[in-house]
Design a protein around this motif. Structure first.
Motif, PDB file in Angstrom:
ATOM      1  N   GLU A 154     -18.219  22.988  -1.914  1.00  0.00           N
ATOM      2  CA  GLU A 154     -18.036  22.405  -0.585  1.00  0.00           C
ATOM      3  C   GLU A 154     -16.581  21.991  -0.371  1.00  0.00           C
ATOM      4  OE1 GLU A 154     -19.502  21.000   3.210  1.00  0.00           O
ATOM      5  OE2 GLU A 154     -20.055  22.514   1.740  1.00  0.00           O
ATOM      6  N   ARG A 155     -15.947  21.465  -1.424  1.00  0.00           N
ATOM      7  CA  ARG A 155     -14.528  21.106  -1.301  1.00  0.00           C
ATOM      8  C   ARG A 155     -13.665  22.351  -1.118  1.00  0.00           C
ATOM      9  NH1 ARG A 155     -14.287  16.426  -6.020  1.00  0.00           N
ATOM     10  NH2 ARG A 155     -15.121  14.738  -4.712  1.00  0.00           N
ATOM     11  N   LEU A 156     -14.014  23.414  -1.802  1.00  0.00           N
ATOM     12  CA  LEU A 156     -13.288  24.671  -1.593  1.00  0.00           C
ATOM     13  C   LEU A 156     -13.355  25.091  -0.129  1.00  0.00           C
ATOM     14  CD1 LEU A 156     -13.989  27.200  -4.509  1.00  0.00           C
ATOM     15  CD2 LEU A 156     -11.776  26.457  -3.652  1.00  0.00           C
ATOM     16  N   ARG A 157     -14.531  24.933   0.450  1.00  0.00           N
ATOM     17  CA  ARG A 157     -14.722  25.379   1.834  1.00  0.00           C
ATOM     18  C   ARG A 157     -14.035  24.462   2.824  1.00  0.00           C
ATOM     19  NH1 ARG A 157     -17.925  24.443   6.129  1.00  0.00           N
ATOM     20  NH2 ARG A 157     -18.969  22.721   5.056  1.00  0.00           N
ATOM     21  N   THR A 158     -14.237  23.139   2.674  1.00  0.00           N
ATOM     22  CA  THR A 158     -13.756  22.207   3.692  1.00  0.00           C
ATOM     23  C   THR A 158     -12.291  21.830   3.516  1.00  0.00           C
ATOM     24  OG1 THR A 158     -14.577  20.337   2.370  1.00  0.00           O
ATOM     25  CG2 THR A 158     -16.054  21.251   4.045  1.00  0.00           C
ATOM     26  N   ARG A 159     -11.842  21.669   2.286  1.00  0.00           N
ATOM     27  CA  ARG A 159     -10.458  21.231   2.064  1.00  0.00           C
ATOM     28  C   ARG A 159      -9.492  22.399   1.933  1.00  0.00           C
ATOM     29  NH1 ARG A 159     -10.841  16.378  -2.454  1.00  0.00           N
ATOM     30  NH2 ARG A 159     -12.260  14.990  -1.308  1.00  0.00           N
ATOM     31  N   CYS A 160      -9.972  23.500   1.361  1.00  0.00           N
ATOM     32  CA  CYS A 160      -9.079  24.628   1.080  1.00  0.00           C
ATOM     33  C   CYS A 160      -9.321  25.805   2.001  1.00  0.00           C
ATOM     34  CB  CYS A 160      -9.234  25.069  -0.382  1.00  0.00           C
ATOM     35  SG  CYS A 160      -9.091  23.719  -1.583  1.00  0.00           S
ATOM     36  N   GLY A 161     -10.379  25.760   2.805  1.00  0.00           N
ATOM     37  CA  GLY A 161     -10.665  26.859   3.712  1.00  0.00           C
ATOM     38  C   GLY A 161     -11.056  28.143   3.012  1.00  0.00           C
TER      39      GLY A 161
END
Length: 735
Positions: free
Chosen positions: A505-512
């Motif tokens: 989820e952090r990959l998706r939301t913070r890193c796009g």
């Protein structure tokens, strides 16, 4: 309780040395520990409300909450990272570190323990104590960390304070259960609650005999009872005897046994010293504040214990530090004028200010725009960070509260602050002076043992994947990134499913970056089931130079670990000398590709016995192809066996779960090699088991042992797989 320091925090800015020392003496770094759902974050908010940091339950003046930092926490309805809650009470600054209670985020808990000087163990009166909390208590005891216990959720209908205290004594008392005792007893003077029982509205102080009434939503001290009776009298006598037993004044016990009355101030002072030494662990009571009120039951008493009983940073030992090249350095001291030594205990991203590093300063003073040397413990495998020993300049310093960052002028020894723009620093790194670089000894981190294979969702994601992975690896030292050389899969080694979900989820939301989870592939091998013979014929004529190569080989399996052997037994020059290496090269290439199920072939001997060549059309490429074809034909004749990796396991588990663990290992085709006791109430199980059966063992063992088990594993060897299992893995199988 009184204040052992009677000091107030110094003013922000470049304070004189005396003010800095006073700031250290009036500082407390405290970590909240407990299983998920015990009420740690709620307790932090209650304390923030009581100190005025919050204007109403869970809200500061701009509307944010204590835990309002990570959007993922709101979606998952649980804490997933370490958060700092700065408070002030009676002139003492308190850095309250709220840690996640879920086992998948143990790394955040370890970071909180590293940054703290004392621990509050939070136990819900409705839930009991899990195995992981018991183990953590033992770890804190081993390093002498001062600890106290807080019983929460006393306003729940099924709450039983006395029963919970006895449970704490059994779980944490060890050889001395008298070192775990309550300081107060709840008083049921309030109106009846929804369940018809009188609501707990106050506390009876056992040492002083005073009563603290919270019936109106704030603490009111009532006159002490003339003579405590019944359970209160027995609890008071037990507490006094325990405090005197831990007193540094040896004459105090003689006076007590002789019947002398010990005044309350002497007892309180001795209690505070025993708590600070880690020799006594008081149990306190807590309940939520009433609607619209500021002080919850026990909040003031807890703040008094923290400020008066817990040690300042100057009273606790500091971790060892060396030069980055391993040369020794003098021991660190909590001195604001000493050499700079600080450690990054958490790294996170902010959409407005970029990377934020939560830093504990052990020695020296850190100021904005100050040049620092960043040292790490060597780049972790696959973390994309080769430069891990560099100079940087720090950005702004701030004290976080939820999403709010309050700027500070400096952070001296003992402080915990957020540092902006440390672009090359990751969790666990050391900040020191460029002229005198240091490296602080690392803290213990759990090993990630759950593999999660991923691949980029699209070409755009693939272009950004490397940078995104580098970012989350820098933030989370419990993540291990692997590009498997055998299966070519990109694998995230995590602590559990929840940990994996948060990382993605952090990959998706913070890193796009969007990635897809794919089945994890265990790296298998193949070997020949018996001897075989093969003939490779590669003959083509299509105009111009053709291709001509024929070779005959014999193949036989070798013992495990023997590797690959190539033997030349050609006679009469049937295969020209210059093409024999070409045959070997083709055989090796086919071995790497596999001959049955696309797994590498190992432990074989290949003997070249005969062949044919053409004076014009034979070539290196032709004989490589012929060698590969010959190997595949030999595999058809001899048959192929799959080899699976076997891991050596060391499973440490509570005694009551040993039987369940042994049965589970047997079901996983494991072989138990022995058991042995480790400490009190724990057993070490040594076993071997196929890696295919251990893909989810990190999750399954946690459920099996109720959080009271952990394990390590290491590669032992590859060995033949049972035919029934192998049949499910071969191409075309329904399994």
């Amino acid at each position: 309780m009184g204040d052992r320091t009677n000091g107030r925090a110094g003013a922000a800015g470049r304070a004189p040395a005396a003010d800095r020392e006073q700031r250290i003496r009036s500082l407390r770094n405290v970590v909240l520990v407990g299983h998920s759902g015990a009420g740690k974050t709620t307790l932090a908010e209650s304390l923030a409300l009581a100190t005025g940091a919050l204007t109403r339950a869970g809200r500061v003046q701009d509307g944010t909450t204590v835990s309002d930092y990570d959007e993922i926490e709101h979606r998952q309805q649980r804490s997933v990272q370490l958060s700092l809650v700065p408070l002030e009470h009676a002139g003492t600054r308190i850095n309250l570190l709220d840690t996640p209670g879920y086992a998948d985020f143990t790394g955040e808990l370890r970071a909180g323990l590293r940054a703290a000087d004392a621990a509050l163990f939070v136990v819900a009166a409705t839930d009991g104590i899990d195995g992981a909390t018991r183990l953590l208590w033992a770890e804190c005891a081993a390093v002498g960390m001062p600890r106290a216990l807080v019983v929460t959720k006393l306003d729940a209908p099924q709450a039983d304070f006395a029963a919970t205290v006895e449970l704490c004594r059994e779980a944490f008392g060890g050889d001395n259960p008298e070192a775990v005792l309550p300081l107060h007893l709840p008083v049921n003077h309030g109106p009846e609650g929804p369940d018809g029982r009188p609501r707990i509205s106050g506390l009876h102080a056992l040492l002083s005999g005073g009563c603290y009434d919270y019936a109106d939503g704030h603490r009111v001290e009532r006159a002490p009872d003339a003579e405590p009776a019944g359970a209160a009298a027995a609890a008071r006598d037990r507490l006094i005897e325990a405090v005197i037993a831990e007193s540094e004044d040896e004459a105090l016990m003689d006076r007590y046994l002789a019947g002398a009355e010990i005044d309350a101030k002497t007892l309180v002072d001795d209690l505070e010293r025993a708590v600070a030494r880690g020799a006594f662990h008081p149990v306190l009571a807590s309940a939520l504040p009433l609607e619209g009120s500021r002080e919850g039951l026990g909040s003031i008493e807890l703040l008094e214990l923290v400020t008066a009983g817990f040690p300042s940073p100057a009273e606790r030992p500091l971790p060892d530090a060396t030069a980055p090249d391993g040369r020794s350095r003098p021991p660190l001291a909590c001195d604001p004028d000493g050499p700079l030594a600080a450690e990054v205990v958490r790294t996170s991203g902010d959409q407005y200010v970029g990377r934020l590093s939560l830093v504990r300063v052990f020695s020296g003073t850190l100021q904005p725009d100050q040049p620092v040397h960043v040292s790490g413990h060597g780049p972790a495998e696959g973390d994309h960070q080769d430069d891990h020993d560099t100079d940087e300049r720090v950005g702004a310093l701030s004290s976080p509260f939820g999403r709010v960052q309050h700027q500070v002028a400096e952070a001296c020894a003992g402080d915990i602050v957020c540092v902006a723009k440390l672009t090359g620093a990751r969790t666990g790194d050391t900040l020191s002076a460029p002229a005198e670089p240091l490296l602080v000894a690392p803290w213990q981190m759990p090993e990630p043992l759950l593999p999660v294979a991923v691949e980029a969702h699209s070409r755009t994601d693939e272009d950004k994947l490397s940078q995104g992975l580098a970012r989350i690896v820098a933030e989370d030292p419990t993540l291990r990134l692997e590009q498997n050389p055998d299966t070519h899969q990109l694998v995230l080694w995590c602590l559990g499913e929840a940990h994996a979900d948060v990382l993605l989820e952090r990959l998706r939301t913070r890193c796009g970056v969007q990635v897809d989870r794919v089945p994890y592939t265990v790296p298998l091998r193949e070997t020949f089931a018996g001897p075989g013979r093969g003939r490779g014929r590669h003959v083509k004529q299509s105009g111009g130079h053709g291709q001509f190569a024929i070779c005959e080989i014999e193949v036989e399996p070798l013992p495990t670990g023997a590797g690959f052997e190539f033997v030349d037994r050609v006679v009469g020059g049937s295969v020209p000398r210059q093409f024999i290496p070409s045959v070997e090269k083709g055989v090796r290439a086919q071995l790497a590709r596999g001959v049955s199920a696309d797994y590498p072939v190992v432990h074989v001997r290949v003997t070249l016995v005969d062949g044919k060549a053409h004076s014009v059309d034979s070539s290196d490429a032709a004989f490589q192809t012929a060698g590969a074809l010959a190997l595949r034909e030999a595999a058809t004749e001899a048959g192929v066996r799959l080899l699976e990796p076997v891991a050596a396991l060391r499973v440490l588990v509570a005694d009551e779960y040993v039987g369940a663990v042994l049965g589970d290992l047997s079901a996983r085709r494991g072989r138990v090699q022995g058991t042995e006791p480790v400490g009190v109430g724990r057993t070490l199980v040594r076993a071997e088991a196929p890696e295919l059966e251990l893909v989810r063992y990190a999750v399954d063992l946690r459920q099996l042992a109720h959080g009271a088990g952990d394990f390590t594993r290491s590669y032992a060897r590859h060995e033949p797989m049972p035919d029934a299992v192998a049949a499910r893995l071969r191409p075309g199988s329904d399994g």
